[in-house]
Design a protein around this motif. Structure first.
Motif, PDB file in Angstrom:
ATOM      1  N   SER A 140      84.679   1.819  67.084  1.00  0.00           N
ATOM      2  CA  SER A 140      84.410   0.687  66.196  1.00  0.00           C
ATOM      3  C   SER A 140      85.317  -0.471  66.595  1.00  0.00           C
ATOM      4  CB  SER A 140      84.697   1.085  64.743  1.00  0.00           C
ATOM      5  OG  SER A 140      84.686  -0.064  63.903  1.00  0.00           O
ATOM      6  N   PRO A 141      84.836  -1.720  66.502  1.00  0.00           N
ATOM      7  CA  PRO A 141      85.702  -2.859  66.841  1.00  0.00           C
ATOM      8  C   PRO A 141      86.780  -3.151  65.800  1.00  0.00           C
ATOM      9  CG  PRO A 141      83.560  -3.632  66.120  1.00  0.00           C
ATOM     10  CD  PRO A 141      83.456  -2.143  66.222  1.00  0.00           C
ATOM     11  N   ALA A 143      89.938  -1.446  63.618  1.00  0.00           N
ATOM     12  CA  ALA A 143      90.833  -0.299  63.700  1.00  0.00           C
ATOM     13  C   ALA A 143      90.735   0.610  62.478  1.00  0.00           C
ATOM     14  CB  ALA A 143      92.270  -0.777  63.871  1.00  0.00           C
ATOM     15  N   LYS A 144      91.098   1.858  62.676  1.00  0.00           N
ATOM     16  CA  LYS A 144      91.073   2.866  61.621  1.00  0.00           C
ATOM     17  C   LYS A 144      91.963   2.462  60.448  1.00  0.00           C
ATOM     18  CE  LYS A 144      91.646   7.878  61.056  1.00  0.00           C
ATOM     19  NZ  LYS A 144      91.991   9.140  61.770  1.00  0.00           N
ATOM     20  N   THR A 145      91.502   2.727  59.247  1.00  0.00           N
ATOM     21  CA  THR A 145      92.145   2.473  57.944  1.00  0.00           C
ATOM     22  C   THR A 145      92.054   1.021  57.487  1.00  0.00           C
ATOM     23  OG1 THR A 145      94.438   1.967  58.630  1.00  0.00           O
ATOM     24  CG2 THR A 145      93.829   4.317  58.438  1.00  0.00           C
ATOM     25  N   PHE A 146      91.558   0.107  58.319  1.00  0.00           N
ATOM     26  CA  PHE A 146      91.447  -1.290  57.919  1.00  0.00           C
ATOM     27  C   PHE A 146      90.055  -1.551  57.336  1.00  0.00           C
ATOM     28  CE2 PHE A 146      95.075  -1.378  60.620  1.00  0.00           C
ATOM     29  CZ  PHE A 146      95.857  -2.434  60.174  1.00  0.00           C
ATOM     30  N   PRO A 147      89.987  -2.061  56.110  1.00  0.00           N
ATOM     31  CA  PRO A 147      88.683  -2.256  55.456  1.00  0.00           C
ATOM     32  C   PRO A 147      87.920  -3.454  56.007  1.00  0.00           C
ATOM     33  CG  PRO A 147      90.442  -3.098  54.063  1.00  0.00           C
ATOM     34  CD  PRO A 147      91.110  -2.446  55.244  1.00  0.00           C
ATOM     35  N   TYR A 148      86.606  -3.367  55.926  1.00  0.00           N
ATOM     36  CA  TYR A 148      85.735  -4.484  56.287  1.00  0.00           C
ATOM     37  C   TYR A 148      84.386  -4.280  55.616  1.00  0.00           C
ATOM     38  CZ  TYR A 148      83.634  -1.221  59.652  1.00  0.00           C
ATOM     39  OH  TYR A 148      83.019  -0.131  60.227  1.00  0.00           O
ATOM     40  N   SER A 149      83.583  -5.328  55.602  1.00  0.00           N
ATOM     41  CA  SER A 149      82.220  -5.244  55.082  1.00  0.00           C
ATOM     42  C   SER A 149      81.293  -5.936  56.064  1.00  0.00           C
ATOM     43  CB  SER A 149      82.121  -5.890  53.695  1.00  0.00           C
ATOM     44  OG  SER A 149      82.434  -7.275  53.764  1.00  0.00           O
ATOM     45  N   HIS A 150      80.018  -5.558  56.045  1.00  0.00           N
ATOM     46  CA  HIS A 150      79.064  -6.163  56.954  1.00  0.00           C
ATOM     47  C   HIS A 150      77.647  -5.862  56.487  1.00  0.00           C
ATOM     48  CE1 HIS A 150      78.545  -2.312  59.601  1.00  0.00           C
ATOM     49  NE2 HIS A 150      79.047  -1.982  58.448  1.00  0.00           N
ATOM     50  N   PHE A 151      76.694  -6.598  57.056  1.00  0.00           N
ATOM     51  CA  PHE A 151      75.275  -6.375  56.786  1.00  0.00           C
ATOM     52  C   PHE A 151      74.499  -6.837  58.005  1.00  0.00           C
ATOM     53  CE2 PHE A 151      76.342 -10.599  55.335  1.00  0.00           C
ATOM     54  CZ  PHE A 151      75.275 -11.394  55.737  1.00  0.00           C
ATOM     55  N   ASP A 152      73.196  -6.606  58.003  1.00  0.00           N
ATOM     56  CA  ASP A 152      72.359  -6.968  59.150  1.00  0.00           C
ATOM     57  C   ASP A 152      72.111  -8.472  59.145  1.00  0.00           C
ATOM     58  OD1 ASP A 152      70.613  -7.150  61.233  1.00  0.00           O
ATOM     59  OD2 ASP A 152      69.238  -5.593  60.529  1.00  0.00           O
ATOM     60  N   TRP A 280      71.010 -11.131  74.011  1.00  0.00           N
ATOM     61  CA  TRP A 280      71.940 -10.623  72.999  1.00  0.00           C
ATOM     62  C   TRP A 280      71.171  -9.704  72.063  1.00  0.00           C
ATOM     63  CZ3 TRP A 280      77.066 -11.798  73.392  1.00  0.00           C
ATOM     64  CH2 TRP A 280      77.417 -12.860  74.235  1.00  0.00           C
ATOM     65  N   ILE A 281      71.790  -8.621  71.639  1.00  0.00           N
ATOM     66  CA  ILE A 281      71.063  -7.650  70.827  1.00  0.00           C
ATOM     67  C   ILE A 281      71.683  -7.483  69.444  1.00  0.00           C
ATOM     68  CG2 ILE A 281      70.341  -6.383  72.893  1.00  0.00           C
ATOM     69  CD1 ILE A 281      72.371  -4.180  71.954  1.00  0.00           C
ATOM     70  N   ASN A 282      70.875  -6.946  68.538  1.00  0.00           N
ATOM     71  CA  ASN A 282      71.312  -6.682  67.175  1.00  0.00           C
ATOM     72  C   ASN A 282      72.258  -5.480  67.158  1.00  0.00           C
ATOM     73  OD1 ASN A 282      71.631  -6.232  64.454  1.00  0.00           O
ATOM     74  ND2 ASN A 282      69.462  -6.128  63.974  1.00  0.00           N
ATOM     75  N   LEU A 283      73.496  -5.713  66.742  1.00  0.00           N
ATOM     76  CA  LEU A 283      74.507  -4.664  66.774  1.00  0.00           C
ATOM     77  C   LEU A 283      74.697  -3.955  65.436  1.00  0.00           C
ATOM     78  CD1 LEU A 283      77.278  -6.281  68.999  1.00  0.00           C
ATOM     79  CD2 LEU A 283      75.899  -4.270  69.534  1.00  0.00           C
ATOM     80  N   TYR A 284      73.929  -4.314  64.427  1.00  0.00           N
ATOM     81  CA  TYR A 284      74.148  -3.679  63.120  1.00  0.00           C
ATOM     82  C   TYR A 284      73.981  -2.168  63.177  1.00  0.00           C
ATOM     83  CZ  TYR A 284      73.779  -2.504  58.193  1.00  0.00           C
ATOM     84  OH  TYR A 284      73.962  -1.921  56.960  1.00  0.00           O
ATOM     85  N   PRO A 285      72.860  -1.633  63.709  1.00  0.00           N
ATOM     86  CA  PRO A 285      72.745  -0.166  63.751  1.00  0.00           C
ATOM     87  C   PRO A 285      73.798   0.485  64.640  1.00  0.00           C
ATOM     88  CG  PRO A 285      70.937  -1.193  64.964  1.00  0.00           C
ATOM     89  CD  PRO A 285      71.633  -2.283  64.210  1.00  0.00           C
ATOM     90  N   ILE A 286      74.170  -0.189  65.707  1.00  0.00           N
ATOM     91  CA  ILE A 286      75.205   0.357  66.590  1.00  0.00           C
ATOM     92  C   ILE A 286      76.563   0.359  65.896  1.00  0.00           C
ATOM     93  CG2 ILE A 286      76.529  -0.131  68.694  1.00  0.00           C
ATOM     94  CD1 ILE A 286      73.910  -0.885  70.022  1.00  0.00           C
ATOM     95  N   GLU A 291      81.160   3.482  63.485  1.00  0.00           N
ATOM     96  CA  GLU A 291      82.048   3.817  62.375  1.00  0.00           C
ATOM     97  C   GLU A 291      82.502   5.276  62.440  1.00  0.00           C
ATOM     98  OE1 GLU A 291      79.956   2.805  58.819  1.00  0.00           O
ATOM     99  OE2 GLU A 291      80.421   0.664  58.979  1.00  0.00           O
ATOM    100  N   LYS A 292      81.775   6.101  63.198  1.00  0.00           N
ATOM    101  CA  LYS A 292      82.131   7.504  63.344  1.00  0.00           C
ATOM    102  C   LYS A 292      83.365   7.697  64.225  1.00  0.00           C
ATOM    103  CE  LYS A 292      77.393   9.198  62.791  1.00  0.00           C
ATOM    104  NZ  LYS A 292      77.674   9.997  61.570  1.00  0.00           N
ATOM    105  N   ASN A 293      83.774   6.653  64.938  1.00  0.00           N
ATOM    106  CA  ASN A 293      84.914   6.783  65.847  1.00  0.00           C
ATOM    107  C   ASN A 293      85.779   5.532  65.752  1.00  0.00           C
ATOM    108  OD1 ASN A 293      86.437   8.211  67.734  1.00  0.00           O
ATOM    109  ND2 ASN A 293      85.416   7.257  69.468  1.00  0.00           N
ATOM    110  N   LYS A 294      86.862   5.627  65.015  1.00  0.00           N
ATOM    111  CA  LYS A 294      87.760   4.486  64.824  1.00  0.00           C
ATOM    112  C   LYS A 294      89.100   4.764  65.494  1.00  0.00           C
ATOM    113  CE  LYS A 294      85.685   2.926  60.487  1.00  0.00           C
ATOM    114  NZ  LYS A 294      85.936   2.606  59.052  1.00  0.00           N
TER     115      LYS A 294
END
Length: 323
Positions: A140-141, A143-152, A280-286, A291-294
């Motif tokens: 994930s771009p 880092a682990k334990t740092f909160p963030y939010s996002h949407f498509d 350029w591609i849509n990165l939301y699903p990626i 998120e499985k690897n931080k």
């Protein structure tokens, strides 16, 4: 709609040469399909027949004409069972006109995401341990334990400078949140851009993927060891979230909400690197998959810099600070 690879004519010093490469990709693979195909690939590594998630996703892309709103888990299960039973993907897809296109296009996005890697972690005494694994080896771009939010938000309207589409993925996080290199590669560019503010561009080793991280922190945007031409490892800290950009004046905070602009450009030919038809591609699903690897990180109190434990970036720093 199925899209085929198209060709252009490139004029070389030795004369006119026809050079074919993909000029358009609309990556619509859904997160459920990505997750399920990845799990099948990982779980099969202990079997005689090892599945390839990109092969299976490309088969579904050809079947659906690239429209993953048609995705059914039963379709993925059916193709995985055929392959597990010894059928060859080349035989299964021989009558699918666009399979080769989707295999190359999806491969350009996902090559290198899965494979063998060394997982590094720390115990309660601060000792780093290493474990060999197979699985998701990109990060994930954030880092682990740092909160963030996002949407498509891919394709949303932007008006600064001129009316245009948003060709990245915004991840809302606090100023100073460590930004992580998703994949190993070479730093191709750093510095100021009036749209992206302080930004960094990193090219994958196979040259197919160009990762773009923008709106980094004012005054101290980059991890102190970062430089153009440097090779970074997946999981390394490369910079810090900020809100710079939307200004011709360097080091200006003109973005209202602090966030990371995370972009991925596909490059099938060097002529596509900087042109009017960049892919350029849509990165939301990626980003959901990542998120499985931080990356687990470590902070040096004296310098206030962060380093990655997951990638080994912090090893020397931790050893020095303990001596």
């Amino acid at each position: 709609m199925a899209i085929s690879a198209v060709s252009i004519v490139v004029v070389c010093m030795t004369g006119a040469t026809e050079k074919k490469f993909i000029q358009y990709v609309e990556f619509n693979v859904s997160y459920p399909a990505l997750e399920a195909a990845m799990k099948l690939d990982i779980d099969s590594q202990e079997n005689d027949v090892k599945l390839n998630w990109i092969d299976m996703l490309a088969y579904l892309g050809a079947k659906y004409g690239g429209d993953f709103s048609k995705y059914k888990e039963s379709d993925l299960k059916a193709i995985s069972e055929k392959l597990s039973n010894g059928d060859k993907i080349s035989d299964i897809t021989k009558d699918m006109n666009y399979y080769s296109y989707y295999r190359e296009a999806y491969g350009a996005v996902l090559d290198g995401f899965l494979g063998e890697y060394t997982e590094k972690s720390t115990d309660k005494d601060g000792k780093i341990t290493e474990t060999k694994k197979y699985g998701l080896k990109v990060y994930s771009p954030i880092a682990k334990t740092f909160p963030y939010s996002h949407f498509d938000d891919f394709g949303a309207s932007r008006t600064y400078g001129y009316k245009r589409q948003h060709l990245g993925h915004d991840m809302m996080a606090a100023v100073g949140t460590p930004v992580i290199a998703v994949e190993s590669g070479t730093v191709e560019i750093m510095g100021w851009n009036q749209y992206g503010g302080w930004r960094v561009g990193i090219r994958s080793a196979d040259k197919k993927r160009y990762y773009y991280y923008a709106h980094l922190r004012q005054n101290r945007p980059y991890q102190c060891d970062l430089s153009e031409g440097k090779t970074v490892n997946a999981g390394d800290v490369i910079g810090y979230v900020g809100r710079t950009g939307y200004s011709t004046t360097e080091n200006t905070n003109n973005i209202e909400t602090s966030h990371l602009h995370f972009g991925l450009q596909l490059i099938f030919d060097e002529s596509q690197k900087e042109c009017d038809n960049e892919i350029w591609i849509n990165l939301y699903p990626i980003s959901l998959l990542l998120e499985k690897n931080k990356s687990e990180i470590y902070r040096v109190a004296e310098t206030k810099e962060f380093y990655s434990i997951s990638s080994g970036q912090a090893s020397d720093v931790m050893e020095d600070s303990s001596s």
